[in-house]
Write a protein that holds these residues in place. Structure first.
Motif, PDB file in Angstrom:
ATOM      1  N   UNK A   1       0.737  -1.765   0.164  1.00  0.00           N
ATOM      2  CA  UNK A   1       0.265   0.301  -0.052  1.00  0.00           C
ATOM      3  C   UNK A   1       0.875   1.073   0.001  1.00  0.00           C
ATOM      4  N   UNK A   2       2.094   1.679   0.956  1.00  0.00           N
ATOM      5  CA  UNK A   2       2.979   2.525   1.067  1.00  0.00           C
ATOM      6  C   UNK A   2       3.342   2.722  -0.219  1.00  0.00           C
ATOM      7  N   UNK A   3       3.731   1.642  -0.789  1.00  0.00           N
ATOM      8  CA  UNK A   3       4.547   2.051  -2.462  1.00  0.00           C
ATOM      9  C   UNK A   3       3.775   2.408  -3.563  1.00  0.00           C
ATOM     10  N   UNK A   4       1.601   1.734  -3.287  1.00  0.00           N
ATOM     11  CA  UNK A   4       1.258   2.397  -3.628  1.00  0.00           C
ATOM     12  C   UNK A   4       0.994   3.768  -4.211  1.00  0.00           C
ATOM     13  N   UNK A   5       0.543   3.778  -2.763  1.00  0.00           N
ATOM     14  CA  UNK A   5       0.413   5.275  -2.305  1.00  0.00           C
ATOM     15  C   UNK A   5       1.861   6.878  -3.367  1.00  0.00           C
ATOM     16  N   UNK A   6       2.873   5.961  -3.098  1.00  0.00           N
ATOM     17  CA  UNK A   6       4.094   6.855  -3.691  1.00  0.00           C
ATOM     18  C   UNK A   6       4.305   7.014  -4.756  1.00  0.00           C
ATOM     19  N   UNK A   7       3.624   5.781  -5.415  1.00  0.00           N
ATOM     20  CA  UNK A   7       3.807   5.542  -6.992  1.00  0.00           C
ATOM     21  C   UNK A   7       2.805   6.265  -7.662  1.00  0.00           C
ATOM     22  N   UNK A   8       1.622   6.874  -6.828  1.00  0.00           N
ATOM     23  CA  UNK A   8       0.343   7.462  -7.166  1.00  0.00           C
ATOM     24  C   UNK A   8       0.517   8.850  -7.563  1.00  0.00           C
ATOM     25  N   UNK A   9       1.488   9.577  -6.180  1.00  0.00           N
ATOM     26  CA  UNK A   9       1.967  10.781  -5.891  1.00  0.00           C
ATOM     27  C   UNK A   9       3.123  10.572  -7.078  1.00  0.00           C
ATOM     28  N   UNK A  10       3.747   9.944  -7.175  1.00  0.00           N
ATOM     29  CA  UNK A  10       4.342   9.995  -8.830  1.00  0.00           C
ATOM     30  C   UNK A  10       3.657  10.055  -9.668  1.00  0.00           C
ATOM     31  N   UNK A  11       2.599  10.034  -9.973  1.00  0.00           N
ATOM     32  CA  UNK A  11       1.667  10.214 -10.357  1.00  0.00           C
ATOM     33  C   UNK A  11       1.346  11.874 -11.000  1.00  0.00           C
TER      34      UNK A  11
ATOM     35  N   UNK B   1       4.437   7.689   6.698  1.00  0.00           N
ATOM     36  CA  UNK B   1       4.384   6.615   7.192  1.00  0.00           C
ATOM     37  C   UNK B   1       2.512   7.073   7.705  1.00  0.00           C
ATOM     38  N   UNK B   2       2.651   8.396   8.420  1.00  0.00           N
ATOM     39  CA  UNK B   2       1.588   8.730   8.638  1.00  0.00           C
ATOM     40  C   UNK B   2       0.604   9.131   7.324  1.00  0.00           C
ATOM     41  N   UNK B   3       1.014   9.503   5.936  1.00  0.00           N
ATOM     42  CA  UNK B   3      -0.249   9.147   5.697  1.00  0.00           C
ATOM     43  C   UNK B   3      -0.477   7.677   5.768  1.00  0.00           C
ATOM     44  N   UNK B   4       0.330   6.369   5.788  1.00  0.00           N
ATOM     45  CA  UNK B   4      -0.869   5.565   6.048  1.00  0.00           C
ATOM     46  C   UNK B   4      -1.215   5.195   7.454  1.00  0.00           C
ATOM     47  N   UNK B   5      -0.539   5.661   8.261  1.00  0.00           N
ATOM     48  CA  UNK B   5      -1.297   5.311   9.737  1.00  0.00           C
ATOM     49  C   UNK B   5      -2.414   5.995   9.973  1.00  0.00           C
ATOM     50  N   UNK B   6      -1.950   7.948   9.463  1.00  0.00           N
ATOM     51  CA  UNK B   6      -3.290   8.637  10.338  1.00  0.00           C
ATOM     52  C   UNK B   6      -4.135   8.893   8.837  1.00  0.00           C
ATOM     53  N   UNK B   7      -4.022   8.626   8.040  1.00  0.00           N
ATOM     54  CA  UNK B   7      -4.906   9.119   6.840  1.00  0.00           C
ATOM     55  C   UNK B   7      -5.785   7.994   6.425  1.00  0.00           C
ATOM     56  N   UNK B   8      -5.427   6.833   6.099  1.00  0.00           N
ATOM     57  CA  UNK B   8      -5.765   5.431   5.413  1.00  0.00           C
ATOM     58  C   UNK B   8      -6.058   4.682   6.631  1.00  0.00           C
ATOM     59  N   UNK B   9      -5.798   4.487   8.133  1.00  0.00           N
ATOM     60  CA  UNK B   9      -6.498   3.594   9.035  1.00  0.00           C
ATOM     61  C   UNK B   9      -6.791   4.722   9.830  1.00  0.00           C
ATOM     62  N   UNK B  10      -7.442   6.106   9.384  1.00  0.00           N
ATOM     63  CA  UNK B  10      -8.235   6.917  10.387  1.00  0.00           C
ATOM     64  C   UNK B  10      -9.459   5.878  10.886  1.00  0.00           C
ATOM     65  N   UNK B  11     -10.419   6.261  11.967  1.00  0.00           N
ATOM     66  CA  UNK B  11     -11.434   6.037  11.806  1.00  0.00           C
ATOM     67  C   UNK B  11     -12.536   6.190  10.961  1.00  0.00           C
ATOM     68  N   UNK B  12     -13.716   5.716  10.772  1.00  0.00           N
ATOM     69  CA  UNK B  12     -14.776   5.993   9.275  1.00  0.00           C
ATOM     70  C   UNK B  12     -15.191   7.336   9.048  1.00  0.00           C
TER      71      UNK B  12
ATOM     72  N   UNK C   1     -14.737   9.044   1.529  1.00  0.00           N
ATOM     73  CA  UNK C   1     -15.970   8.128   1.763  1.00  0.00           C
ATOM     74  C   UNK C   1     -14.706   7.300   0.923  1.00  0.00           C
ATOM     75  N   UNK C   2     -14.097   6.929   1.158  1.00  0.00           N
ATOM     76  CA  UNK C   2     -12.618   5.598   1.273  1.00  0.00           C
ATOM     77  C   UNK C   2     -11.590   5.051   0.351  1.00  0.00           C
ATOM     78  N   UNK C   3     -11.182   6.951  -0.095  1.00  0.00           N
ATOM     79  CA  UNK C   3     -10.857   6.912  -0.929  1.00  0.00           C
ATOM     80  C   UNK C   3      -9.210   8.406  -1.350  1.00  0.00           C
ATOM     81  N   UNK C   4      -8.485   8.300  -1.061  1.00  0.00           N
ATOM     82  CA  UNK C   4      -7.277   9.026  -0.936  1.00  0.00           C
ATOM     83  C   UNK C   4      -7.603  10.366  -2.130  1.00  0.00           C
ATOM     84  N   UNK C   5      -7.655  11.373  -2.168  1.00  0.00           N
ATOM     85  CA  UNK C   5      -7.327  12.280  -2.420  1.00  0.00           C
ATOM     86  C   UNK C   5      -6.174  13.556  -2.853  1.00  0.00           C
TER      87      UNK C   5
END
Length: 438
Positions: free
Chosen positions: A258-268, A280-291, A308-312
């Motif tokens: 997941x973290x690698x996909x986020x990196x490559x998404x940001x690269x695109x 690490x913060x994106x993964x733990x504090x944004x992706x895995x935050x409470x609903x 709505x369960x997507x990253x922008x």
């Protein structure tokens, strides 16, 4: 010798007549690059070149340097333009990074698809870049440093001197009796790159004369590793990206992938990569935050947010709640901050009534406290609730155009018409040509 190497490097990309855009600071490296390009064009007249000098305004000598650049380019038979930029200095970004970003923006203004951008980085610059990446704790992508050729704005970015040392460039310049400008800031060792250039790199080269080639080899290997990882993850990233370029969280898989996909998404998306701690913060504090949370992480004037369960990925835009513009029938109204163009068109099968005589139409962006009844709905609703129902993310609610007839809200662009203003006379056209970063 240097010209032969330069010419063979360019000819690899010159199967057809090409237009080159040469980044010309007037310093030693780009002065030699201009001289080499002048020779190349005399031998290959089917190609064209434009030199672009960026005037940063940071030195009292900047005007003088600009004139020198114009004169030297003219002597080589190369057209030259001067682009003036204003640097908005802040504590968040270094002068070096800000100047670099503005420089490339200025170069893009003169760049056409299939053009080739030429910059004068060399082997010593590559060594410094890798050392800076090590200082930042970069991974393979950062340690790959600079490639000889990369894609750029629909064309290519070529660094034809990347395998040449600073000493070789200086020897060439003196042998050809070239003049160049000396930027006094290049001696200021408060800047990290200058500190490495004057204090660290000479000692490394004296101890290990082959270190530039060794570092270049390591950078190349890191580049290959990063390219392989991108290739392996490309299909999975395609599956994880929504059509609006957001990232579907359920498709990210394990933390490592997941973290690698986020990196490559940001690269695109073409933004400056976050640090390891920020990732690490994106993964733990944004992706895995409470609903029910509204998490976000900001860096370098962009932010990652979850909705709505997507990253922008969005820009950190200044507040435009007080912006207001009158809108005339059938005349495009240009909106601020890359929000495109809005037109109130007279049309036979529209959704809005025509404004009454004397009823001024304006576009605004402040939804606070509004309560309206959309056409076809029962009862009034607060606009905050309506935005939620229509799936408008919180950060876009003050970036969605509101159309007023007089002092009454008549419509929300792209969403609904207020019942009291419904009719068949007019329709709204909103062409929102945003970039990758929303």
């Amino acid at each position: 010798m240097l010209y032969s190497r330069f010419a063979s490097g360019l000819e690899t990309y010159c199967d057809n007549p090409r237009r080159f855009v040469l980044a010309f600071s007037g310093g030693l490296d780009s002065r030699v690059l201009l001289h080499l390009m002048g020779q190349f064009l005399r031998q290959h007249p089917q190609h064209r070149c434009l030199a672009v000098h960026v005037h940063h305004g940071l030195s009292n000598n900047a005007d003088c340097w600009s004139q020198h650049c114009l004169d030297w380019a003219q002597a080589e038979g190369i057209d030259c333009v001067v682009e003036r930029v204003n640097l908005e200095l802040t504590n968040r970004r270094s002068v070096e990074q800000l100047a670099r970003d503005e420089r490339y923006k200025a170069l893009k203004k003169h760049f056409h698809p299939q053009d080739i951008l030429l910059t004068a980085q060399h082997a010593d610059d590559q060594l410094e870049t890798v050392l800076l990446a090590l200082k930042r704790g970069s991974g393979p992508a950062g340690l790959a440093a600079m490639a000889e050729c990369t894609s750029f704005a629909g064309g290519y970015h070529l660094r034809p001197l990347l395998g040449v040392t600073r000493l070789q460039i200086e020897e060439y310049g003196r042998a050809c009796q070239l003049d160049w400008v000396e930027d006094e800031s290049n001696q200021d060792t408060r800047y990290d790159r200058n500190f490495l250039r004057h204090e660290v790199a000479p000692q490394l080269i004296a101890r290990w004369p082959g270190i530039r080639k060794a570092v270049a080899r390591s950078a190349s290997l890191c580049g290959e590793q990063d390219a392989l990882l991108e290739e392996l993850l490309s299909e999975k990233l395609d599956q994880a990206m929504h059509h609006d370029k957001s990232l579907i969280i359920s498709q990210l898989g394990s933390e490592r992938i997941g973290k690698q996909l986020i990196r490559h998404w940001l690269g695109r998306c073409g933004v400056l990569m976050p640090s390891q701690a920020q990732l690490e913060q994106i993964w733990h504090s944004v992706v895995n935050a409470k609903p029910d949370a509204n998490p976000q992480l900001c860096w370098n004037q962009v932010q990652v947010r979850r909705y709505q369960q997507r990253l922008y990925l969005i820009k950190q835009w200044p507040d435009i709640r007080h912006w207001q513009q009158e809108c005339q029938l059938d005349q495009p109204c240009c909106l601020p901050q890359d929000l495109g163009v809005l037109t109130l068109k007279q049309i036979g099968q529209g959704q809005l009534r025509k404004p009454k005589p004397g009823e001024v139409v304006t576009v605004r962006f402040e939804p606070e406290g509004l309560e309206v009844k959309p056409f076809g709905r029962s009862g009034k609703r607060k606009i905050k609730k309506l935005f939620q129902e229509y799936g408008v993310p919180s950060w876009n609610r003050r970036r969605t155009p509101l159309i007023y007839y007089g002092e009454e809200l008549a419509a929300v662009a792209g969403l609904f018409v207020v019942e009291a203003f419904h009719g068949r006379d007019c329709d709204l056209e909103w062409h929102n040509d945003t970039s990758d970063v929303q």
